[in-house]
Structure formats: structure tokens, C-alpha cells
Write a protein that holds these residues in place. Structure first.
Motif, PDB file in Angstrom:
ATOM      1  N   ASN A   1       0.838  -1.203   0.000  1.00 30.67           N
ATOM      2  CA  ASN A   1       0.000   0.000   0.000  1.00 30.67           C
ATOM      3  C   ASN A   1       0.874   1.255   0.000  1.00 30.67           C
ATOM      4  O   ASN A   1       1.625   1.475   0.948  1.00 30.67           O
ATOM      5  N   PRO A   2       0.803   2.072  -1.046  1.00 26.47           N
ATOM      6  CA  PRO A   2       1.680   3.244  -1.126  1.00 26.47           C
ATOM      7  C   PRO A   2       1.521   4.214   0.032  1.00 26.47           C
ATOM      8  O   PRO A   2       2.477   4.872   0.435  1.00 26.47           O
ATOM      9  N   VAL A   3       0.290   4.333   0.570  1.00 30.02           N
ATOM     10  CA  VAL A   3       0.012   5.260   1.663  1.00 30.02           C
ATOM     11  C   VAL A   3      -0.840   4.530   2.697  1.00 30.02           C
ATOM     12  O   VAL A   3      -1.709   3.729   2.335  1.00 30.02           O
ATOM     13  N   TRP A   4      -0.591   4.820   3.976  1.00 24.84           N
ATOM     14  CA  TRP A   4      -1.458   4.312   5.044  1.00 24.84           C
ATOM     15  C   TRP A   4      -1.458   5.331   6.180  1.00 24.84           C
ATOM     16  O   TRP A   4      -0.501   5.439   6.934  1.00 24.84           O
ATOM     17  N   ASP A   5      -2.556   6.107   6.273  1.00 26.65           N
ATOM     18  CA  ASP A   5      -2.603   7.187   7.254  1.00 26.65           C
ATOM     19  C   ASP A   5      -3.743   7.024   8.254  1.00 26.65           C
ATOM     20  O   ASP A   5      -4.197   7.994   8.864  1.00 26.65           O
TER      21      ASP A   5
ATOM     22  N   LEU B   1       2.399  -0.430   4.905  1.00 24.58           N
ATOM     23  CA  LEU B   1       2.963   0.388   3.831  1.00 24.58           C
ATOM     24  C   LEU B   1       3.777  -0.455   2.865  1.00 24.58           C
ATOM     25  O   LEU B   1       4.391  -1.458   3.253  1.00 24.58           O
ATOM     26  N   ALA B   2       3.805  -0.044   1.625  1.00 22.02           N
ATOM     27  CA  ALA B   2       4.539  -0.773   0.598  1.00 22.02           C
ATOM     28  C   ALA B   2       5.991  -0.983   1.025  1.00 22.02           C
ATOM     29  O   ALA B   2       6.676  -0.040   1.421  1.00 22.02           O
ATOM     30  N   GLY B   3       6.433  -2.230   0.951  1.00 23.24           N
ATOM     31  CA  GLY B   3       7.798  -2.581   1.308  1.00 23.24           C
ATOM     32  C   GLY B   3       7.993  -2.973   2.759  1.00 23.24           C
ATOM     33  O   GLY B   3       9.066  -3.474   3.108  1.00 23.24           O
ATOM     34  N   MET B   4       6.980  -2.779   3.584  1.00 25.93           N
ATOM     35  CA  MET B   4       7.085  -3.191   4.987  1.00 25.93           C
ATOM     36  C   MET B   4       6.896  -4.706   5.071  1.00 25.93           C
ATOM     37  O   MET B   4       5.948  -5.255   4.519  1.00 25.93           O
TER      38      MET B   4
ATOM     39  N   GLY C   1     -11.864  -1.522   3.009  1.00 25.41           N
ATOM     40  CA  GLY C   1     -11.265  -0.841   1.866  1.00 25.41           C
ATOM     41  C   GLY C   1     -10.013  -1.554   1.397  1.00 25.41           C
ATOM     42  O   GLY C   1      -9.704  -2.674   1.812  1.00 25.41           O
ATOM     43  N   ASP C   2      -9.272  -0.907   0.514  1.00 18.15           N
ATOM     44  CA  ASP C   2      -8.058  -1.499  -0.040  1.00 18.15           C
ATOM     45  C   ASP C   2      -7.019  -1.734   1.053  1.00 18.15           C
ATOM     46  O   ASP C   2      -6.738  -0.840   1.866  1.00 18.15           O
ATOM     47  N   ARG C   3      -6.471  -2.933   1.059  1.00 17.74           N
ATOM     48  CA  ARG C   3      -5.373  -3.291   1.983  1.00 17.74           C
ATOM     49  C   ARG C   3      -4.629  -4.451   1.343  1.00 17.74           C
ATOM     50  O   ARG C   3      -4.949  -5.607   1.529  1.00 17.74           O
TER      51      ARG C   3
END
Length: 206
Positions: A119-123, A148-151, A170-172
Motif C-alpha cells: 500500500n503506497p500510503v497508510w494514514d 505500507l509498501a515494502g514493509m 477498503g483497499d489493503r
């Protein structure tokens, strides 16, 4: 390689309350955007086995590295475990339906679980993986990992490997790699996931 195995080797193994390691930027920066863009389109919420032809060329390369010998050796070294001859299985998730994230340990047929987020963003606070001290309390955690992407998080499955997250809708996107006890587990799990996916496709609101 797309995977930064040196980052995995550099991070110490945590042992309380179970063996785990958390590695950020596990996908090298120069490959991150392409791999995220190549994540397969999934028809609904739920877990789907990675099958040939899913995703693009960059994602296929990532999957090959996940199931490759260099990562297996790095995981063996980190967890002091012999995974030689143990089958691997990759499953994907693209969306949460608000019911995901219930506390569990993973099945006893799984030896090591590795989760890699896309996921590019996670806020938001919901949907962040929590590694827990006990089964009954999502707040009693030793680590909280934003998807987050790459974690990446990897842990040794055991009777105390409790984990979960707050309900999210939602998207995950995530990739799950498991080393499992035997090949029959892979065949059974792929069959189960395929059947579950068919049911969800017929009733996406169920």
C-alpha cells in the motif's frame, strides 16, 4: 535482487512474546513503484492463492524471489531453523471487509509466515498489524506495523504467535508467504482458497 536481504540480516530477531522480525523498505526503492503497480487485480475481499499469470512481469519476479533460495537461507539464518525441503505457498489480499484482522496464531501447518505489504500510503489507525502478548486483547501489543509498501514482518508460527488488527474496510494489499509442513498443505489450501473465492465472487456482500 528486488528484495533487500541485507536489511533483513541487519535487523535483530525479537523473541518476546514469540520470534519475529520487522523490516521496512524490504523491496528496494528502485523497484517499489513497478511492483506495487503490478499487484494482481483481485475480484473481492479475502485471500487468493497466487497462480501463474496473475500480475505483471515485475510482480512475477518478486514472487520468484520470495520463493527463492536466497530468501530461504536468510530466513533460516535469522530464525535458526532448517526449511530445506519445506514447500512454500503465496497468497494475496487486496481488500478488507471489516471482518478481517481477528486475533489468531495461524494454522499449525505453517512454520514461518512472512507478510509483505503493498500500500503506497497508510494514514489511518485501522488495519495496522499488531503482534500481541495474548489472545484476548488487541491493545496488548509488542509491535504495530503499518501496511505500507515494502514493509515486511516475518514470524515463527506457534501457540503464542497471536496477531490481528483493528477492523478496516477498503483497499489493503498484502502478499503472504508461508513455509509449510508438507506439499499436501499447499494443495489443500489452494483448493480451499479457490472454493472460498468462488463463493465470494457469487456473493460479494456475504
Amino acid at each position: 535482487m528486488m528484495l533487500d536481504l541485507d536489511r533483513l540480516r541487519a535487523v535483530p530477531l525479537e523473541r518476546d512474546p514469540f520470534d519475529f522480525v520487522v523490516v521496512d523498505n524490504f523491496i528496494r526503492a528502485e523497484y517499489m513503484a513497478a511492483v506495487v503497480a503490478d499487484f494482481p487485480a483481485l475480484p473481492s475481499h479475502g485471500s487468493f492463492p497466487l497462480l501463474p499469470g496473475m500480475g505483471g512481469a515485475d510482480f512475477a519476479r518478486l514472487a520468484a524471489e520470495l520463493e527463492g533460495e536466497p530468501l530461504r537461507r536468510a530466513i533460516e539464518e535469522k530464525f535458526a531453523i532448517d526449511l530445506g525441503g519445506r514447500p512454500t505457498m503465496i497468497t494475496l489480499r487486496g481488500r478488507s471487509d471489516g471482518k478481517d484482522g481477528r486475533i489468531h496464531t495461524d494454522s499449525a501447518t505453517k512454520i514461518i509466515t512472512l507478510l509483505l505489504y503493498m500500500n503506497p500510503v497508510w494514514d489511518q489507525p485501522a488495519g495496522r498489524l499488531r503482534l500481541l502478548r495474548r489472545a484476548g486483547d488487541l491493545e496488548d501489543c509488542v509491535a504495530e506495523i503499518p501496511p505500507l509498501a515494502g514493509m515486511m514482518v516475518a514470524f515463527r508460527r506457534g501457540e503464542s504467535s497471536f496477531h490481528g488488527h483493528r477492523p478496516h474496510t477498503g483497499d489493503r494489499r498484502s502478499v503472504q508467504l508461508n513455509w509449510v509442513t508438507e506439499e499436501t498443505v499447499v494443495r489443500r489450501e489452494i483448493g480451499r482458497h479457490r472454493w472460498s473465492a468462488r463463493l465470494k465472487a457469487l456473493n460479494p456482500f456475504g
